[in-house]
Motif scaffolding. Sequence first.
Motif, mmCIF file in Angstrom:
data_model
loop_
_atom_site.group_PDB
_atom_site.id
_atom_site.type_symbol
_atom_site.label_atom_id
_atom_site.label_comp_id
_atom_site.label_asym_id
_atom_site.label_seq_id
_atom_site.Cartn_x
_atom_site.Cartn_y
_atom_site.Cartn_z
ATOM 1 N N GLN A 155 16.052 -3.999 1.026
ATOM 2 C CA GLN A 155 15.303 -2.798 1.172
ATOM 3 C C GLN A 155 14.287 -2.836 2.221
ATOM 4 O O GLN A 155 13.636 -2.071 2.730
ATOM 5 N N VAL A 156 13.944 -4.123 2.723
ATOM 6 C CA VAL A 156 13.015 -4.260 3.990
ATOM 7 C C VAL A 156 13.614 -3.580 5.243
ATOM 8 O O VAL A 156 14.529 -3.919 5.537
ATOM 9 N N PRO A 157 12.940 -2.693 5.930
ATOM 10 C CA PRO A 157 13.806 -2.025 7.006
ATOM 11 C C PRO A 157 13.716 -3.005 8.262
ATOM 12 O O PRO A 157 12.601 -3.716 8.605
ATOM 13 N N VAL A 158 14.676 -2.925 8.692
ATOM 14 C CA VAL A 158 15.299 -3.382 10.060
ATOM 15 C C VAL A 158 14.368 -3.143 11.238
ATOM 16 O O VAL A 158 13.771 -4.002 12.159
ATOM 17 N N LEU A 159 14.284 -1.900 11.202
ATOM 18 C CA LEU A 159 13.780 -1.081 12.587
ATOM 19 C C LEU A 159 12.359 -0.352 12.084
ATOM 20 O O LEU A 159 12.257 0.145 10.861
ATOM 21 N N GLN A 160 11.647 0.007 13.247
ATOM 22 C CA GLN A 160 10.355 0.782 12.671
ATOM 23 C C GLN A 160 10.652 2.110 13.915
ATOM 24 O O GLN A 160 11.167 2.034 14.849
ATOM 25 N N TRP A 161 10.127 3.243 13.349
ATOM 26 C CA TRP A 161 10.003 4.424 13.988
ATOM 27 C C TRP A 161 8.765 5.257 13.779
ATOM 28 O O TRP A 161 8.037 4.827 13.111
ATOM 29 N N ALA A 162 8.804 6.530 14.235
ATOM 30 C CA ALA A 162 7.750 7.279 14.085
ATOM 31 C C ALA A 162 7.138 7.378 12.428
ATOM 32 O O ALA A 162 6.048 7.445 12.361
ATOM 33 N N LYS A 163 8.116 7.742 11.887
ATOM 34 C CA LYS A 163 7.671 7.984 10.288
ATOM 35 C C LYS A 163 6.779 6.767 9.528
ATOM 36 O O LYS A 163 6.205 6.804 8.606
ATOM 37 N N HIS A 164 6.836 5.375 10.285
ATOM 38 C CA HIS A 164 6.062 4.210 9.738
ATOM 39 C C HIS A 164 4.598 4.409 9.979
ATOM 40 O O HIS A 164 4.017 3.510 9.608
ATOM 41 N N VAL A 165 4.300 5.173 11.023
ATOM 42 C CA VAL A 165 3.151 4.894 11.486
ATOM 43 C C VAL A 165 2.243 5.995 10.587
ATOM 44 O O VAL A 165 2.116 7.184 10.819
ATOM 45 N N THR A 166 1.341 5.378 9.552
ATOM 46 C CA THR A 166 0.454 5.980 8.832
ATOM 47 C C THR A 166 -0.822 5.114 8.825
ATOM 48 O O THR A 166 -0.837 4.126 8.992
#
Length: 445
Positions: A155-166
Motif C-alpha cells: 500500500q505504500v505509494p511508489v510515486l507522488q503526484w498532485a493529490k499528495h500535496v496537502t
Amino acid sequence: MASTHSAQAGVPHSVTGMAYQRRLVFGVLTVISLVLIYILCKILEKPTPRFYSFTHTTSSAEYSALVSTQHPRTTQTAALKTPTSAAEHNVNITSVGETGTSPKGSVHQAVDRTTDPPFIGDTYTGEDVHPQTNCTDSIRSRFAKTEFAGRFQEQVPVLQWAKHVTPEQYERLKMYPGAHGWGGLDYKTLEDSLSVLTSAANMQLLDDRSRRSNKSKCIHCAVVGNGGILKDSKKGKEIDGHHYVFRSNGAIIPGFEEDVGSRTTHYTFSTNTLVNSMRSYAKFGFKGPPLSNETRFVFLPDHDRDYLLMKAAATHTPVERGPERGKDASKYFGETVSKEKLKMYHPDFIRYIRDRFLRSKILEGAHKDIYRPSTGAVMLLAALHTCDRVSAYGFMTPDFKNYSDHYYDSSYHPVVFYVNHDLRMEMTLWQKLHEAHLIQLYMRQ
C-alpha cells in the motif's frame, strides 16, 4: 538591667543558628527527595505510542534473521532495536483522500516504537492497490511465502503526484530530510511543482501496461545496472525482450547494445546524479538520459532542484532557481518531452525501503543524514513492487572484484564505496531476493 539585656540579647543568636541549621537540613532533604522522585518517574514512565499495527506482521525471530542475513555487521542497539513483539514492526498506513488523509479501517491497536530515532519515521501514506494484471503468480503474491513477508507493504505509494500535496502531509513529511521526506522544501515550491503531475500516467509506474502486455498475463521487467559484470555478457537481446527495461544514471547504450540492450522504458535519476554522470562519463559517450518515444523519466527527489527541474520539463520553461537556474530542461529530456512522461518517487517509498530493506548501520553514525539507498537500489525495489516478474542485470554480486566498476570502462577500475550508500548491504539483499525467487539476478558463475 545590663545583665537582663545581655541574657535577652543572647537568645536571638542561638535561635538564629538553630533555625539556619534546620533550614539547611530541610533544603538538603528536599533536593534528595526531588532527585529520588525524578528517578522513580523515569523508571515508571510509559512512552507515548507513535505507531500502529497493520495487517502484516513480522516475528522477532524473523526480523532478527532478516537483519543478520542482510548485513553481517548489524547488531541490536538502542537506535535500531530488534522488536520484542510481532506488532512492534508493523506499520501505520493511512489512505490518501482528495483533501488529505484518513485512517484506513484496518489500522488498529497502538504499539510502542519510541526506541526508534525520529529520522526513521516508520509510518507512511497508503493507497488502495488494485491488481494491474491477471498474473496468478506475481512477485506480490509470493512475498508472503518468503522471509520478506513482514517487510513488504504494497500500500505504500511508489510515486507522488498532485493529490499528495496537502498541509497535513507537508507537516508530516517536512521532518524527514533529503529523499526521505520534504525537509528543506518550502510548501509553495512543492505545491507548484507537483501540481503539474495530474495525469493518469504520472500516477502509475507502468502507465501503458495494457498495451505492452501483448496478451501476456504477467508483466516482465528488466532492471539494468551499470556494473562491469555486463561486459561481454551478450545479454542485450534478452534484456530487450522484456516488456519494460529500467536504467539509471550513466547508462551508456551506443556501442554496448550486444551486452546491455538498446531499449529504455524507465530512466531513474536525481538531478545531482544526472549532472554528475554527464560530467564524469562524457568521455565514454554519455550525453544524457536515453531518449526514445517509450522512455519515461523517473525523478528520485533529493533536493528542491529535482522538483524545479521536473516542473521546468513539464511546462517547457527555464528552471526558476538553484544550480540549474535558467537552463532549458530539453537539454536533458529532449524537445518533445511531455508531462505524461515524467514521474517522481514518493519520499515515503524511499524511506520505507531504507527502513525495511536497507536499514544500514550507517544510520547509527555521524553520516546518517546523507545515507539513502543507491539510485539503482531504488529503481530495482520500485520494479519489485510494481512488476510481476523482475530480472536484474548489472548489479553487484559477491564476485564483484572480478569486474570493473562499469561495463563501459576502457580499463579495470575497482568499485568505489561511498558513505552515502551501503553497497555491500545492497549486494546481500539482491542475493537474498534471488534465493527467495523474487528476482532473477544475473550472475556470471
